[in-house]
Design a protein around this motif. Structure first.
Motif, PDB file in Angstrom:
ATOM      1  N   PHE A  14      48.350  44.593  39.675  1.00  0.00           N
ATOM      2  CA  PHE A  14      48.583  43.195  39.996  1.00  0.00           C
ATOM      3  C   PHE A  14      47.939  42.191  38.695  1.00  0.00           C
ATOM      4  O   PHE A  14      48.414  41.354  38.668  1.00  0.00           O
ATOM      5  CB  PHE A  14      47.538  42.957  40.836  1.00  0.00           C
ATOM      6  CG  PHE A  14      47.741  41.376  41.610  1.00  0.00           C
ATOM      7  CD1 PHE A  14      48.944  40.998  42.220  1.00  0.00           C
ATOM      8  CD2 PHE A  14      46.988  40.283  41.080  1.00  0.00           C
ATOM      9  CE1 PHE A  14      49.205  39.916  42.546  1.00  0.00           C
ATOM     10  CE2 PHE A  14      47.008  39.130  41.437  1.00  0.00           C
ATOM     11  CZ  PHE A  14      48.262  38.734  42.199  1.00  0.00           C
ATOM     12  N   HIS A  15      46.930  42.773  37.761  1.00  0.00           N
ATOM     13  CA  HIS A  15      46.381  42.059  36.879  1.00  0.00           C
ATOM     14  C   HIS A  15      45.979  42.978  35.619  1.00  0.00           C
ATOM     15  O   HIS A  15      45.143  43.630  35.843  1.00  0.00           O
ATOM     16  CB  HIS A  15      45.450  41.220  37.327  1.00  0.00           C
ATOM     17  CG  HIS A  15      44.661  40.684  36.273  1.00  0.00           C
ATOM     18  ND1 HIS A  15      44.998  39.500  35.493  1.00  0.00           N
ATOM     19  CD2 HIS A  15      43.537  40.770  35.301  1.00  0.00           C
ATOM     20  CE1 HIS A  15      44.243  38.966  34.604  1.00  0.00           C
ATOM     21  NE2 HIS A  15      43.334  39.691  34.347  1.00  0.00           N
ATOM     22  N   HIS A  16      46.707  43.145  34.742  1.00  0.00           N
ATOM     23  CA  HIS A  16      46.113  43.926  33.459  1.00  0.00           C
ATOM     24  C   HIS A  16      46.427  43.143  32.089  1.00  0.00           C
ATOM     25  O   HIS A  16      47.223  42.354  32.022  1.00  0.00           O
ATOM     26  CB  HIS A  16      47.057  45.101  33.618  1.00  0.00           C
ATOM     27  CG  HIS A  16      48.434  45.158  33.364  1.00  0.00           C
ATOM     28  ND1 HIS A  16      48.864  45.279  32.003  1.00  0.00           N
ATOM     29  CD2 HIS A  16      49.563  45.277  34.197  1.00  0.00           C
ATOM     30  CE1 HIS A  16      50.222  45.455  32.134  1.00  0.00           C
ATOM     31  NE2 HIS A  16      50.742  45.293  33.361  1.00  0.00           N
ATOM     32  N   HIS A  17      45.894  43.896  31.165  1.00  0.00           N
ATOM     33  CA  HIS A  17      46.016  43.506  30.040  1.00  0.00           C
ATOM     34  C   HIS A  17      46.562  44.603  28.704  1.00  0.00           C
ATOM     35  O   HIS A  17      46.373  44.538  27.686  1.00  0.00           O
ATOM     36  CB  HIS A  17      44.637  43.117  29.322  1.00  0.00           C
ATOM     37  CG  HIS A  17      44.089  42.162  29.964  1.00  0.00           C
ATOM     38  ND1 HIS A  17      43.975  40.814  29.378  1.00  0.00           N
ATOM     39  CD2 HIS A  17      43.432  41.874  31.278  1.00  0.00           C
ATOM     40  CE1 HIS A  17      43.419  39.917  30.255  1.00  0.00           C
ATOM     41  NE2 HIS A  17      42.920  40.595  31.480  1.00  0.00           N
ATOM     42  N   HIS A  18      47.562  45.407  29.368  1.00  0.00           N
ATOM     43  CA  HIS A  18      48.022  46.569  28.864  1.00  0.00           C
ATOM     44  C   HIS A  18      49.770  46.349  28.555  1.00  0.00           C
ATOM     45  O   HIS A  18      50.245  46.360  29.283  1.00  0.00           O
ATOM     46  CB  HIS A  18      47.793  47.894  29.402  1.00  0.00           C
ATOM     47  CG  HIS A  18      46.529  47.931  29.972  1.00  0.00           C
ATOM     48  ND1 HIS A  18      45.487  48.376  29.408  1.00  0.00           N
ATOM     49  CD2 HIS A  18      45.963  48.007  31.091  1.00  0.00           C
ATOM     50  CE1 HIS A  18      44.364  48.415  30.023  1.00  0.00           C
ATOM     51  NE2 HIS A  18      44.712  48.348  31.320  1.00  0.00           N
ATOM     52  N   GLY A  72      47.775  31.820  35.526  1.00  0.00           N
ATOM     53  CA  GLY A  72      46.643  32.305  35.514  1.00  0.00           C
ATOM     54  C   GLY A  72      46.436  33.418  34.485  1.00  0.00           C
ATOM     55  O   GLY A  72      47.529  33.818  33.979  1.00  0.00           O
ATOM     56  N   GLU A  73      45.243  34.018  34.194  1.00  0.00           N
ATOM     57  CA  GLU A  73      44.244  33.723  35.245  1.00  0.00           C
ATOM     58  C   GLU A  73      43.705  32.506  34.756  1.00  0.00           C
ATOM     59  O   GLU A  73      43.629  32.015  33.559  1.00  0.00           O
ATOM     60  CB  GLU A  73      43.061  34.837  34.767  1.00  0.00           C
ATOM     61  CG  GLU A  73      42.732  35.370  33.660  1.00  0.00           C
ATOM     62  CD  GLU A  73      41.881  36.095  33.512  1.00  0.00           C
ATOM     63  OE1 GLU A  73      40.673  36.313  34.062  1.00  0.00           O
ATOM     64  OE2 GLU A  73      42.207  37.434  32.909  1.00  0.00           O
ATOM     65  N   CYS A  74      43.016  31.748  35.740  1.00  0.00           N
ATOM     66  CA  CYS A  74      42.671  30.351  35.448  1.00  0.00           C
ATOM     67  C   CYS A  74      41.421  30.122  36.387  1.00  0.00           C
ATOM     68  O   CYS A  74      41.653  31.052  37.510  1.00  0.00           O
ATOM     69  CB  CYS A  74      43.510  29.221  35.346  1.00  0.00           C
ATOM     70  SG  CYS A  74      44.665  29.157  37.060  1.00  0.00           S
ATOM     71  N   ILE A 129      42.259  35.740  44.149  1.00  0.00           N
ATOM     72  CA  ILE A 129      41.225  36.307  43.216  1.00  0.00           C
ATOM     73  C   ILE A 129      41.368  37.428  42.663  1.00  0.00           C
ATOM     74  O   ILE A 129      41.241  38.518  43.350  1.00  0.00           O
ATOM     75  CB  ILE A 129      39.932  35.939  43.932  1.00  0.00           C
ATOM     76  CG1 ILE A 129      39.998  34.913  44.938  1.00  0.00           C
ATOM     77  CG2 ILE A 129      38.660  35.943  43.164  1.00  0.00           C
ATOM     78  CD1 ILE A 129      38.935  33.695  44.964  1.00  0.00           C
ATOM     79  N   HIS A 130      41.343  37.250  41.261  1.00  0.00           N
ATOM     80  CA  HIS A 130      41.429  38.924  40.573  1.00  0.00           C
ATOM     81  C   HIS A 130      40.170  39.244  40.408  1.00  0.00           C
ATOM     82  O   HIS A 130      39.080  38.578  40.393  1.00  0.00           O
ATOM     83  CB  HIS A 130      42.446  38.502  39.308  1.00  0.00           C
ATOM     84  CG  HIS A 130      41.720  38.603  38.239  1.00  0.00           C
ATOM     85  ND1 HIS A 130      41.071  39.655  37.599  1.00  0.00           N
ATOM     86  CD2 HIS A 130      41.213  37.936  37.355  1.00  0.00           C
ATOM     87  CE1 HIS A 130      40.436  39.524  36.491  1.00  0.00           C
ATOM     88  NE2 HIS A 130      40.544  38.128  36.292  1.00  0.00           N
ATOM     89  N   GLY A 131      40.047  40.698  40.444  1.00  0.00           N
ATOM     90  CA  GLY A 131      38.850  41.517  39.733  1.00  0.00           C
ATOM     91  C   GLY A 131      37.581  41.057  40.843  1.00  0.00           C
ATOM     92  O   GLY A 131      36.319  41.003  40.500  1.00  0.00           O
ATOM     93  N   THR A 177      43.901  46.896  37.328  1.00  0.00           N
ATOM     94  CA  THR A 177      43.197  47.625  36.070  1.00  0.00           C
ATOM     95  C   THR A 177      42.282  46.718  35.248  1.00  0.00           C
ATOM     96  O   THR A 177      41.412  46.828  34.649  1.00  0.00           O
ATOM     97  CB  THR A 177      44.069  48.591  35.389  1.00  0.00           C
ATOM     98  OG1 THR A 177      44.982  47.996  34.622  1.00  0.00           O
ATOM     99  CG2 THR A 177      44.464  49.596  35.999  1.00  0.00           C
ATOM    100  N   ASP A 178      42.889  45.540  35.334  1.00  0.00           N
ATOM    101  CA  ASP A 178      42.316  44.384  34.245  1.00  0.00           C
ATOM    102  C   ASP A 178      42.520  45.039  33.051  1.00  0.00           C
ATOM    103  O   ASP A 178      43.372  45.606  32.720  1.00  0.00           O
ATOM    104  CB  ASP A 178      40.991  43.756  34.712  1.00  0.00           C
ATOM    105  CG  ASP A 178      40.700  42.482  34.368  1.00  0.00           C
ATOM    106  OD1 ASP A 178      41.365  41.899  33.563  1.00  0.00           O
ATOM    107  OD2 ASP A 178      39.442  42.064  34.735  1.00  0.00           O
ATOM    108  N   ALA A 179      41.091  44.671  32.301  1.00  0.00           N
ATOM    109  CA  ALA A 179      40.930  45.158  30.791  1.00  0.00           C
ATOM    110  C   ALA A 179      40.516  46.630  30.701  1.00  0.00           C
ATOM    111  O   ALA A 179      40.400  47.303  29.617  1.00  0.00           O
ATOM    112  CB  ALA A 179      40.334  44.316  30.141  1.00  0.00           C
TER     113      ALA A 179
HETATM  114 ZN   LIG Z   1      41.863  39.749  32.966  1.00  0.00          ZN
END
Ligand SMILES: [Zn+2]
Length: 220
Positions: A14-18, A72-74, A129-131, A177-179
């Motif tokens: 859902f939210h990643h930096h890869h 987002g993210e914001c 809301i992430h993470g 996974t986020d970062a």
């Molecule tokens: Zn992030």
């Protein structure tokens, strides 16, 4: 539909930096080139104090791109050294933008949950809301106010969070996974175990939840 799922299960991140990752929502950085896959774009509270006009111009442009699924993210962050008022204004502008382009908001929130809840009435789009890795009381309050929660790596280690995830409704849940660098399949399996459900049913439920985005997820 279930047959298709067995052929190729997609563990939507859902939210990643890869950047190289194909399945999920990539968090696009300021003026970074548009990726081939889905992405979200926003102004993180950490970067809300400088060059707002330039950043917001950029954001308005990319927010119309068909691969841009969310703003987002914001959000709001109580641990950084940036004025609450500045953060709230920047967040407010992004809520308005999300309403205009009719795309959900991916939210970063640290120690500002009650303020966040007061912003909820401004948004006409789903709020995720992430993470999320906070206390049950905060999670319950957010759920009561109709927020979606996206859980990350903490679920693999944090026992209190596991207790919360165990009873959190899967129709309001995403995984990310986020970062962090780990296989998201592990997180899907963990949450399926906590919920005493089959892995493929969890995958299917999250595909269902992705309908908030009005996109043909099966094609990506
Ligand atoms: Zn992030």
């Amino acid at each position: 539909m279930p047959f298709l799922l067995f052929l190729r299960m997609t563990y939507f991140d859902f939210h990643h930096h890869h950047l190289e990752k194909e399945t999920g929502i990539y968090n696009l950085g300021f003026r970074e080139s548009i990726p081939n896959g889905f992405f979200s774009a926003g102004i993180h509270p950490q970067f809300s104090a400088e060059n707002f006009d330039q950043k917001f111009d950029w954001l308005q442009k990319v927010s119309h791109h068909e691969n841009c699924l969310a703003i987002g993210e914001c959000g709001l962050d109580g641990l950084i050294d940036i004025d609450d008022e500045i953060q709230e204004n920047v967040f407010q502008r992004q809520i308005e933008l999300a309403n205009d382009v009719n795309k959900p908001l991916i939210i970063h929130c640290v120690r500002r949950f009650s303020q966040l809840i007061s912003f909820q009435k401004e948004a006409n789009v789903p709020l995720i809301i992430h993470g999320f890795n906070k206390r049950k009381t905060i999670g319950d309050e957010l759920h009561k106010h109709d927020f979606y929660l996206s859980f990350g790596k903490s679920v693999l280690q944090n026992v209190n969070l596991q207790e919360f995830v165990k009873q959190f409704p899967t129709e309001k849940l995403f995984l990310e996974t986020d970062a962090e660098d780990f296989e998201i399949e592990l997180l899907y399996q963990k949450v399926a175990d906590l919920q005493s459900m089959k892995l493929e049913n969890l995958v299917q439920q999250i595909e269902e939840n992705l309908k908030i985005f009005n996109i043909p997820i099966d094609d990506k």
